[in-house]
Write an enzyme that holds these catalytic residues in place. Structure first.
Site: not given
Ligand code: NAD
Ligand code: TYD
Length: 339
Positions: A36, A60, A127, A157, A276
């Site tokens: 994506t 997936i 979350e 989720k 937000r």
């Molecule tokens: P990301 O958005 O960077 O990456 C998601 C990946 O999934 C991408 O490579 C995308 O191409 C792929 N993808 C999306 N839809 C798909 C589909 N239908 N089929 C196959 N591939 C698909 O996300 P991330 O930040 O790396 O998060 C990864 C996982 O960890 C997620 O499940 C998210 O909910 C969880 N998570 C993230 C955070 C965070 O802070 N980023 C914290 C806790 C949990």
């Molecule tokens: P984000 O990185 O989107 O993670 P999540 O919402 O999953 O916690 O955002 C982290 C925090 O930062 C959230 O409280 C929203 C805030 N935020 C901003 O203030 N400005 C921005 O441009 C973004 C992307 C997030």
């Protein structure tokens, strides 16, 4: 051991691919990602040179495609990172979040049931617990905190988590779930707070802080998350949930100011924008269970992790500049133009 890693072209999934290839020299990784806007093959360039790594560009939700991969690869373990992961996008377009995050998870678990698996691990998020008040620093999310979601992202989720548990109870599928706090580190898409602020500050662009910037997030360096999942795969109990977090709570505004200071940029770039919708106030994980049962502790202090992360974005401007110049920009315009 052969591990299917879904979402391996994204932020945490790619870090996990590199972590596992490095840590376990005899493991094979089968990466499934449909690429994506958040998936980036340049992130996996080094892995593609490794004979223990194979990549499938597959969604997936594509049942036939996923079953064919299982038929061919016979994985021992599946770790599901694939998801739509950005809260702001889920507020704009919830549907794809329900498709990928819930129905995609179901397809993967159906394949696990059909072909047999030692473990299906679902990468979830703190979350799902909703939020905590700002004036109660004594409160933390434990694994027993009720699920109470705020955004379409977190609702999707949480739905997947419930489905994973249902497959454990109903079909005896050997599952585990981890719920981690906010991650930061290399390869994070520059739409999330930390990389967005770094990229904008470097370009002398406005730094859009939602509301008053007082919302609190609990930050964990991505490698510590990968290490925790590795421990759960090897020592975690079937049917169990593990919270992952390092007691590192910070207000958004303090993170943004820190990034300005580290990059020697003026705080005048900070622009307060409309909050937000449904914005969660505070996330804070109690990681007692994973520490007590699996000995996990975070290794990277925030002061070091943010330094490393900023250095990585400075050293890899090509990586994020191509992203910023692409489809991402249209999204950015839509999201911030009238804010
Ligand atoms: P990301 O958005 O960077 O990456 C998601 C990946 O999934 C991408 O490579 C995308 O191409 C792929 N993808 C999306 N839809 C798909 C589909 N239908 N089929 C196959 N591939 C698909 O996300 P991330 O930040 O790396 O998060 C990864 C996982 O960890 C997620 O499940 C998210 O909910 C969880 N998570 C993230 C955070 C965070 O802070 N980023 C914290 C806790 C949990
Ligand atoms: P984000 O990185 O989107 O993670 P999540 O919402 O999953 O916690 O955002 C982290 C925090 O930062 C959230 O409280 C929203 C805030 N935020 C901003 O203030 N400005 C921005 O441009 C973004 C992307 C997030």
């Amino acid at each position: 051991m052969k591990i299917i890693v879904t979402g391996g072209a994204g932020f945490i999934g790619s870090n996990f691919v590199y972590y596992m290839l490095d840590k376990h020299p005899d493991y094979r990784i089968v990466c499934i990602d449909c690429l994506t806007y958040a998936g980036n093959m340049s992130t996996l360039a080094k892995a593609m040179e490794n004979p223990r790594f194979v990549f499938y560009k597959t969604n997936i939700c594509d049942r036939a495609g996923i079953f064919a991969i299982f038929e061919k690869e016979h994985p021992d373990v599946v770790v599901n990172f694939a998801a739509e992961s950005h809260v702001d996008r889920s507020i704009e377009t919830p549907e794809v979040f329900l498709q990928t995050n819930i129905l995609g998870t179901q397809v993967l678990m159906d394949a696990c049931r059909k072909y047999g698996i030692a473990r299906f691990h679902q990468v979830s998020t703190d979350e799902v617990y909703g939020d905590l008040p700002l004036d109660r620093p004594d409160l933390f999310f434990t694994e027993r905190t009720p699920i109470c979601t705020s955004s379409p992202y977190s609702a999707s989720k949480a739905s997947a988590d419930l489905l994973v548990h249902a497959y454990y109870r109903t079909y005896g599928l050997p599952v585990s779930i981890s719920r981690c706090s906010n991650n930061y580190g290399p390869y994070q898409f520059p739409e999330k707070l930390i990389p967005l602020m770094i990229a904008n500050a470097l370009g002398e662009k406005p730094l859009p802080v939602y509301g008053k910037g007082e919302n609190v997030r609990d930050w964990l360096y991505v490698e510590d998350h990968c290490n925790a999942i590795d421990l759960i795969l090897h020592g975690g109990c079937e049917g169990e949930v593990y919270n992952i977090g390092g007691h590192n709570e910070m207000r958004n505004i303090d993170i943004v100011k820190l990034i300005c200071a580290k990059l020697d940029k003026s705080e005048e770039l900070i622009t307060y924008v409309t909050d937000r919708k449904g914005h969660d106030l505070r996330y804070a994980i109690d990681p007692t269970k994973i520490h007590r049962e699996l000995g996990w502790l975070p290794e990277t202090r925030f002061a070091d992790g943010i330094e490393k992360t900023i250095r990585w974005y400075l050293d890899h401007t090509d990586w994020w500049k191509t992203i910023v110049s692409g489809e991402y920009r249209d999204y950015y315009e839509r999201m911030y133009a009238n804010r």
